[in-house]
Design an enzyme around this catalytic site. Structure first.
Site, PDB file in Angstrom:
ATOM      1  N   GLY A 115       0.968  -1.094  -0.010  1.00 27.54           N
ATOM      2  CA  GLY A 115      -0.069  -0.165   0.030  1.00 27.54           C
ATOM      3  C   GLY A 115       0.846   1.215  -0.055  1.00 27.54           C
ATOM      4  N   CYS A 116       0.335   2.423  -0.567  1.00 23.92           N
ATOM      5  CA  CYS A 116       0.898   3.617  -0.441  1.00 23.92           C
ATOM      6  C   CYS A 116       1.438   4.054   0.660  1.00 23.92           C
ATOM      7  CB  CYS A 116       0.276   4.610  -1.443  1.00 23.92           C
ATOM      8  SG  CYS A 116      -1.228   4.973  -0.857  1.00 23.92           S
ATOM      9  N   TRP A 117       0.467   4.219   1.763  1.00 30.92           N
ATOM     10  CA  TRP A 117       0.707   4.489   3.131  1.00 30.92           C
ATOM     11  C   TRP A 117       1.646   3.882   3.882  1.00 30.92           C
ATOM     12  CZ3 TRP A 117      -0.207   9.422   4.351  1.00 30.92           C
ATOM     13  CH2 TRP A 117      -1.378  10.079   3.741  1.00 30.92           C
ATOM     14  N   TYR A 287       7.229  10.840  -1.191  1.00 30.60           N
ATOM     15  CA  TYR A 287       7.181   9.774  -2.349  1.00 30.60           C
ATOM     16  C   TYR A 287       6.092  10.252  -3.149  1.00 30.60           C
ATOM     17  CZ  TYR A 287       5.037   6.849   0.841  1.00 30.60           C
ATOM     18  OH  TYR A 287       4.460   6.175   1.882  1.00 30.60           O
ATOM     19  N   GLY A 293       4.557   4.428  -4.548  1.00 33.44           N
ATOM     20  CA  GLY A 293       3.384   3.771  -3.782  1.00 33.44           C
ATOM     21  C   GLY A 293       2.270   2.939  -4.323  1.00 33.44           C
TER      22      GLY A 293
END
Length: 308
Positions: A115-117, A287, A293
């Site tokens: 996941g991006c987070w 980023y 991400g």
């Protein structure tokens, strides 16, 4: 012979970005499904089984269905959903997470794209826990802001339609049940689930993840330079990685702390700021939520898997 790639869900935000990144590759053959057949299970199954690598850009349940449609031992999978991120038998697709993670991805048949987070939190916290500077049961909070593209097509359309009237700063995840929490906790090596409070901003893409640290309760309080050194040493040992660490500099603000700074790239840059007198620090990752991400990470993992 070109490697056959099928992007299942190529019409979505991540799928479109991946296809764009792969469009000019001579070493790949992109298999595509006609728009009228996207919901035809038999056509999808045929393409999934014809591919050397299938990249799934689908909701969780649809991704699980696609995996079950693969009836051979040759099709390898990169899944961009949350369905398999902490599942046994799936490699986690954050290549810089550990010294051997890239080789684990390279040899895996099943890779769960991160996941991006979570990547920003994992990137900053895991080296500190492994170095013994933070205990695994340390109470952690994770904050940040991301562009609205992270919410998929419906959120993109909503923000674009509202234009200047769109919300500039929208906190969410306020039930503290965000779908990224399991992987954030697991791969950062945390024993306690962190408080995670993300925000959507009125910009298309890019993100900043911040991890504030109240260090005063620790039996031994690490200095800021020690935190920085542990993180820097971790990424210096990762050959071919795209995560870099900014120099340790005391400053009030920096133009590098711009969520859009690395848009359309696969870069991630980490920062450490601290005040040793107050025993406080903040870890920051900058980023692109659609690059490192999402689609950028998927392409990085694909290249590892096919030896490109």
């Amino acid at each position: 012979m070109a490697v056959k790639i099928f992007i299942d869900g190529e019409a979505g935000t991540t799928g479109l970005q991946i296809r764009e990144r792969l469009a000019d590759r001579r070493d790949l053959e992109l298999l595509s499904i006609p728009s009228e057949s996207r919901k035809d299970t038999s056509v999808r199954a045929e393409l999934l089984n014809a591919a050397d690598v299938a990249i799934l850009c689908l909701p969780d349940e649809a991704a699980k269905e696609s995996v079950n449609l693969i009836q051979n031992d040759t099709t390898r999978v990169i899944d961009a959903s949350t369905a398999y991120r902490v599942a046994e038998g799936w490699a986690y697709g954050f290549a810089e997470m550990s010294r051997d993670q890239a080789s684990i991805i390279a040899s895996a048949k099943r890779v769960a794209n991160p996941g991006c987070w979570p990547q920003g939190a994992i990137a900053t916290l895991r080296p500190l826990i492994e170095a013994g500077l933070l205990p695994a049961d340390f109470p952690v909070s994770v904050n940040g802001i991301s562009g609205y593209s992270g919410g998929g097509r419906s959120m993109i359309e909503d923000y674009v339609a509202k234009g200047e009237d769109a919300c500039e700063y929208m906190p969410y995840g306020l039930t503290f049940k965000h779908k990224h929490l399991p992987e954030m906790r697991h791969y950062a090596k945390l024993e306690r689930t962190p408080i995670f409070q993300p925000v959507v901003g009125n910009f298309a893409q890019g993100m900043i993840v911040t991890v504030p640290l109240q260090l005063g309760s620790l039996p031994r309080v690490p200095k800021g330079i020690e935190l920085h050194a542990a993180i820097a040493d971790h990424y210096a040992a990762i050959e071919g990685g795209v995560v870099e660490v900014a120099p340790f500099v005391m400053m009030e603000r920096s133009p590098e702390l711009n969520p859009e700074l690395y848009n359309n790239t696969n870069r991630m840059r980490l920062h450490v700021f601290s005040n040793d007198d107050t025993a406080q620090a903040v870890l920051i990752a900058v980023y692109d939520n659609l690059g490192k991400g999402a689609s950028g990470a998927a392409v990085q993992n694909l290249d590892l898997m096919i030896g490109a």
